[in-house]
Design a protein around this motif. Structure first.
Motif: not given
Length: 186
Positions: A141, A144, A147-148, A174
Motif C-alpha cells: 500500500n 497511499e 496520495d496522502h 504509515f
C-alpha cells in the motif's frame, strides 16, 4: 525486479549513479536499473541505466522526489529496490530478496536510535531511514504515502514540517517493515 536511483539537482553527479550501478550490477546483472532524474539522461543511458524524467510539476526538491516513486502512475510495476546515491555496497545486497515481506514498504531500522529520546511522539528525529527501500507496486500500500502527500491538500505543509521522507513516514503513521539489522550498517 527494478533497481531505482533518484538524481535531482547537482549535489550528486552522474559518476555517483554510475558507481552505484556498477557496484550493484556485479552482484546481479539480470535486474532492470533505473534512474529517476531531472538531468544527464543521455549519459546514464549510455552506461546502461534506463532513465525516467522527473516532471516539472509537481515541483519537488531534494529527497522529496523519491516519494513520487510511490505514485500509482509511476511507470514501474512489480518489486522495487531503491538505493540513495551515497550508499556504499560492501557485499551482495540481493541475498535479502527472499526475506522481504513485499506487502509493505520496507525501510532501514536505525536500531542504534532506540532510546526514549527517539521514541517520543513529538520527536523530530525518527528511528528509521529511507536510504534503502523495498516495495511491490502491486502488493503493498506504498501508493497511499504519495496520495496522502499529493492529494490531501497539505503538500506544502508536509514540505515545511518534515525535513525528510523518514519523518513523514513515521509521523503520518504509515505502516512499514524493517530490514534485518545485519543487512545495513550505518
Amino acid at each position: 525486479m527494478n533497481i531505482i536511483f533518484v538524481k535531482w539537482g547537482t549535489k550528486y553527479s552522474c559518476d555517483h549513479v554510475i558507481n552505484l550501478y556498477n557496484s550493484l550490477k556485479k552482484y546481479n546483472n539480470n535486474y532492470s536499473y533505473y534512474c529517476y532524474t531531472d538531468r544527464d539522461a543521455d549519459t546514464l543511458l549510455s552506461c546502461g541505466i534506463k532513465t525516467i524524467p522527473i516532471p516539472e510539476k509537481p515541483a519537488l526538491k531534494k529527497w522529496w522526489n523519491k516519494l513520487k516513486l510511490f505514485d500509482k502512475d509511476f511507470p514501474l510495476v512489480g518489486q522495487n529496490l531503491y538505493f540513495d546515491l551515497d550508499i556504499k555496497i560492501n557485499s551482495d545486497p540481493f541475498y535479502i530478496i527472499d526475506k522481504i515481506n513485499w506487502e509493505k514498504l520496507t525501510v532501514i531500522d536505525c536500531h542504534w536510535k532506540k532510546s526514549k529520546v527517539y521514541n517520543r511522539l513529538s520527536n523530530y528525529d525518527v528511528n528509521i531511514n529511507s536510504s534503502v527501500l523495498a516495495w511491490d507496486t502491486e502488493k503493498s500500500n506504498a501508493n497511499e504515502m504519495w496520495d496522502h502527500f499529493h492529494k490531501s491538500g497539505f503538500r506544502d505543509y508536509f514540505l515545511r514540517k518534515y525535513v525528510g521522507m523518514d519523518r513523514y513516514i513515521v509521523h503520518e503513521d504509515f505502516e512499514y517493515n524493517l530490514f534485518p539489522h545485519s543487512f545495513i550498517q550505518s
